[in-house]
Design a protein around this motif. Structure first.
Motif, mmCIF file in Angstrom:
data_model
loop_
_atom_site.group_PDB
_atom_site.id
_atom_site.type_symbol
_atom_site.label_atom_id
_atom_site.label_comp_id
_atom_site.label_asym_id
_atom_site.label_seq_id
_atom_site.Cartn_x
_atom_site.Cartn_y
_atom_site.Cartn_z
ATOM 1 N N ASP A 176 0.806 -1.230 0.000
ATOM 2 C CA ASP A 176 0.000 0.000 0.000
ATOM 3 C C ASP A 176 0.833 1.271 0.000
ATOM 4 N N ASP A 177 1.951 1.263 0.719
ATOM 5 C CA ASP A 177 2.763 2.474 0.852
ATOM 6 C C ASP A 177 4.018 2.451 -0.009
ATOM 7 N N LEU B 134 1.628 3.535 -5.023
ATOM 8 C CA LEU B 134 0.830 4.755 -4.859
ATOM 9 C C LEU B 134 0.676 5.496 -6.188
ATOM 10 N N LEU C 162 -3.926 10.414 -2.511
ATOM 11 C CA LEU C 162 -2.817 9.522 -2.836
ATOM 12 C C LEU C 162 -1.508 10.301 -2.942
ATOM 13 N N ARG D 142 -0.237 11.079 0.522
ATOM 14 C CA ARG D 142 0.429 9.932 1.139
ATOM 15 C C ARG D 142 1.788 9.685 0.484
ATOM 16 N N LEU D 143 1.852 9.820 -0.831
ATOM 17 C CA LEU D 143 3.114 9.629 -1.546
ATOM 18 C C LEU D 143 4.156 10.634 -1.067
#
Length: 414
Positions: A289-290, A295, A320, A323-324
């Motif tokens: 996910d990370d 991403l 997204l 988070r990236l």
């Protein structure tokens, strides 16, 4: 006939070089020479005698035989030195058992070659050149043409890269689990650099260079097949598949660039989008996910899901990117996040977020910074300022097609 031969070389040469290099203890330069010798023999014989039913097997047998001859020659020299009471240093290699029991977890020569060509002891530009040469089967002239560089420059990069690998005694192997992740990042970066240069050419008169995209995709698929439990690998493959799916719509009939919002989405390759989404799901199921590539693939999937530009889920894209940016801080990612915020929350919010980036020295020569500034100024009604921003961006770019688009925006910012 010539086109068939060119295709055959690109398909077969990486595996040939990889197998011979493994037989010679990782001597990539010598392996490439032997494989090229076999290829020259084939080019002399086949037009007159006809191509074998299985040309790949013919080439592999010929290459292996030449490698065995070299090893036997080394062994004879070693025996002579031993009889004369001299010490040979380094010790001559012993012909290996040419089986597939190679003593590591993966046992794949092509994968070994990929990890060697993308070894972090080499600078990024050398990794790309060596990857295209050894794994893409491209000639030095083709690589030089792709990157708009003089052929001697590319030749020197390749020669220096091989010399460095030899001097550093880089082992011809896939690293063990402890070192795999660090080395894998170097491989993924090299493949993505090749893809990006094909997808958005950094210079010249072509908007895209499809052959480079295809080479990067082929390498990504090989990597995903050989390392099926690595989320980052599936993430990169998903990203490339999803982006490449838009290739046919990115230029019009005259070769001019077509931006994302204006693309005819019926021309997107929906089968390729399906492959990309499947790779993305594989990455997510592996807990990626990370992962940065995962991403980015998620962002590309948001665009792929929108059959019309107006239906793009910009809020999801902005999330997204946020988070990236946490996972992989970068001014370029921050700039992309500003674009997503401008579409999700409006130009006023995005303008405030753009201000620190306008002062970042790392972005001053980055044309997209001024494109984003121009877009926001246009939406804020500051037409003349927008014109200047687009004109400045056009002056910074070295790609002819991109410059045309930006100069058109400078004439008509709205």
């Amino acid at each position: 006939m010539q086109q068939r031969l060119d295709t055959l070389w690109r398909m077969e040469s990486p595996a040939l070089i990889a197998r011979v290099a493994r037989m010679l203890g990782g001597d990539i330069g010598r392996a490439e020479e032997l494989v090229q010798d076999c290829w020259l023999v084939a080019l002399e014989r086949w037009p007159a005698e006809g191509m074998p039913d299985n040309p790949g097997a013919w080439l592999m047998t010929a290459a292996r035989n030449r490698a065995i001859d070299v090893l036997r020659q080394h062994q004879r020299v070693a025996e002579q030195h031993a009889r004369w009471g001299e010490v040979l240093h380094p010790a001559a290699p012993v012909a290996p058992d040419d089986s597939d029991a190679l003593g590591d977890d993966i046992g794949d020569d092509l994968l070994r070659l990929m990890f060697v060509a993308c070894h972090p002891v080499l600078p990024a530009d050398a990794r790309v050149a060596l990857t295209l040469r050894l794994l893409g089967g491209l000639s030095t002239q083709e690589i030089a043409r792709a990157f708009l560089l003089p052929e001697p420059t590319i030749a020197q990069r390749i020669v220096r890269a091989k010399r460095t690998l030899a001097q550093k005694q880089v082992p011809f192997e896939v690293p063990r689990e402890a070192a795999l992740r660090e080395r894998l990042q170097s491989v993924l970066e090299a493949i993505y650099l090749v893809f990006n240069e094909g997808y958005a050419a950094s210079a010249g008169d072509d908007w895209m260079r499809p052959a480079l995209c295809e080479e990067a995709l082929r390498l990504g698929r090989v990597l995903a097949q050989r390392l099926p439990l690595q989320a980052a690998v599936h993430g990169l493959l998903a990203l490339m598949e999803l982006q490449a799916s838009r290739s046919a719509a990115r230029v019009d009939a005259t070769g001019h660039a077509v931006l994302l919002d204006q693309q005819d989405r019926a021309r997107w390759d929906w089968l390729q989008i399906g492959r990309g989404r499947a790779s993305l799901q594989a990455a997510l199921q592996l807990g990626g996910d990370d992962e940065p590539y995962v991403l980015q693939a998620g962002i590309a999937e948001c665009h792929a899901q929108a059959r019309e530009a107006a239906r793009t889920d910009w809020s999801r894209i902005a999330a997204l990117y946020a988070r990236l940016l946490e996972v992989q801080p970068s001014p370029v990612i921050a700039l992309n996040a500003v674009v997503a915020v401008s579409r999700a929350e409006g130009p006023f919010v995005a303008w405030a977020r753009l201000q620190p980036l306008l002062q970042d020295p790392r972005l001053q020569g980055h044309a997209p910074l001024w494109v984003v500034r121009g877009e926001l100024l246009s939406r804020l009604g500051r037409t003349e300022d927008a014109r200047q921003a687009f004109a400045h961006a056009a002056a910074l770019t070295t790609n002819g097609r991109e410059r045309e688009v930006l100069l058109e925006r400078a004439r008509d910012p709205g």
